[in-house]
Design an enzyme around this catalytic site. Structure first.
Site, PDB file in Angstrom:
ATOM      1  N   LEU A 123       4.240 -17.820  -4.365  1.00  0.00           N
ATOM      2  CA  LEU A 123       3.287 -18.514  -4.940  1.00  0.00           C
ATOM      3  C   LEU A 123       3.249 -18.199  -6.662  1.00  0.00           C
ATOM      4  O   LEU A 123       3.475 -16.994  -6.683  1.00  0.00           O
ATOM      5  CB  LEU A 123       1.688 -18.296  -4.475  1.00  0.00           C
ATOM      6  N   SER A 149       3.271 -10.332   0.393  1.00  0.00           N
ATOM      7  CA  SER A 149       2.174 -10.573  -0.529  1.00  0.00           C
ATOM      8  C   SER A 149       1.788 -11.902  -0.996  1.00  0.00           C
ATOM      9  O   SER A 149       0.907 -12.500  -0.129  1.00  0.00           O
ATOM     10  CB  SER A 149       2.263  -9.670  -1.733  1.00  0.00           C
ATOM     11  N   ASP A 150       2.697 -12.370  -1.431  1.00  0.00           N
ATOM     12  CA  ASP A 150       2.434 -13.903  -1.987  1.00  0.00           C
ATOM     13  C   ASP A 150       3.639 -14.789  -1.598  1.00  0.00           C
ATOM     14  O   ASP A 150       3.954 -15.842  -1.970  1.00  0.00           O
ATOM     15  CB  ASP A 150       2.117 -14.058  -3.383  1.00  0.00           C
ATOM     16  N   GLU A 151       4.506 -14.212  -0.598  1.00  0.00           N
ATOM     17  CA  GLU A 151       5.651 -14.900  -0.066  1.00  0.00           C
ATOM     18  C   GLU A 151       5.372 -15.527   1.378  1.00  0.00           C
ATOM     19  O   GLU A 151       4.867 -15.035   2.291  1.00  0.00           O
ATOM     20  CB  GLU A 151       6.662 -13.762   0.037  1.00  0.00           C
TER      21      GLU A 151
END
Length: 325
Positions: free
Chosen positions: A221, A262-264
């Site tokens: 993201l 985390s944001d993956e």
């Protein structure tokens, strides 16, 4: 005959027989006495044991049962059956196999197969679900023990069935937590790798000749750190959950979507018609984020960067080839 209790504690059984008679005249009677002390004591001990067994069986949470294996008749079932199964004990006495009707449809075959092994004397546990009349589903752990006659043949089957629902659900929750992300409930990195390894093995074995393309998409993201820094970690968590739900709701997304970090996120599938179909899916994942997310009372916009790794059937290899766009 009648019984006589002696002062020394012994019990005698008295009976007599006539010596005959002539008219109104009796020739007499012969009286016999037999010491039945041991028999009476054994009867008292048996009665005491039966009473203790009854008190134990009727006050435990598990179901104790015993059946005649030849006649297929239920000899005894403890009252706990009514609490756990939600059925009357009389139903088992009328039909020893009526408990089968409560087994969850998905577990019937396995439960009956295991019960058949128990009837043959195997020391195996039977685990299955039952559906109570209320619709409530309970997990059952049923253990059985053969009772053999003097010739070594199985004459009876005694068993103990317990409600293990809370323990089973706890085990299932722990197993789920070990393979799923706590925040989004998506498969985690461990589960993703296991599924990917299985998919690649199946691909090599079964699918390399059908012209299909497999792919792994790695999605990160954009602007997520900014959301975390400005709105706080709680808002960042809400955003991750919202993104996951929006992707899961996409039409035709039947592939495995996982949270990798985390944001993956990662997504893989093996049924793409060609590389263009893979690219189209990647573009759709990005386009799905165009509409703002309502987070912490604000409209939040995020994008995504995607990397694609392909494994194509025409190459007859599962070696991943990386491509960025």
């Amino acid at each position: 005959h009648r019984e006589i209790e002696l002062r020394d504690g012994r019990t005698l059984e008295r009976y007599s027989t006539s010596l005959g008679r002539e008219g109104d005249r009796h020739h007499g009677r012969v009286w016999f006495f037999r010491d039945v002390t041991e028999r009476k004591e054994a009867a008292r001990r048996l009665q005491g044991s039966e009473e203790k067994f009854r008190q134990l069986a009727e006050n435990i949470h598990e179901v104790f049962w015993m059946m005649d294996t030849a006649a297929k008749e239920m000899l005894y079932v403890s009252p706990a059956y009514e609490q756990i199964w939600g059925q009357k004990c009389e139903s088992l006495y009328a039909d020893a196999e009526s408990w089968v009707k409560s087994i969850h449809p998905e577990d019937v075959e396995q439960a009956l197969s295991t019960f058949g092994r128990q009837l043959q004397g195997e020391a195996v546990e039977n685990e299955y679900r039952i559906v109570r009349p209320s619709g409530d589903i309970r997990w059952i752990r049923d253990r059985a023990f053969p009772v053999r006659d003097r010739d070594g043949n199985i004459a009876r089957l005694a068993g103990v069935a317990e409600d293990t629902t809370e323990r089973k659900l706890s085990e299932l929750r722990l197993a789920h937590q070990g393979l799923h992300d706590d925040l989004t409930d998506l498969p985690n990195r461990r589960m993703f790798r296991e599924k990917l390894g299985l998919a690649l093995s199946q691909w090599e074995a079964n699918e390399c000749a059908d012209g299909r393309t497999g792919a792994v998409l790695f999605v990160a993201l954009d602007q997520f750190k900014l959301v975390n820094d400005t709105l706080g970690h709680s808002a960042g968590d809400d955003l991750l959950k919202a993104v996951a739900q929006r992707w899961l709701a996409m039409d035709g997304v039947s592939h495995t979507l996982a949270r990798f970090g985390s944001d993956e996120f990662t997504l893989f599938g093996t049924g793409f018609s060609d590389t263009a179909a893979v690219r189209a899916l990647g573009e759709e994942l990005i386009r799905c984020l165009d509409e703002p997310f309502r987070i912490a009372g604000q409209d939040v916009n995020v994008g995504a960067s995607i990397g694609i790794s392909l494994f194509r059937s025409e190459e007859h290899t599962s070696e991943l080839q990386s491509r960025q766009y």
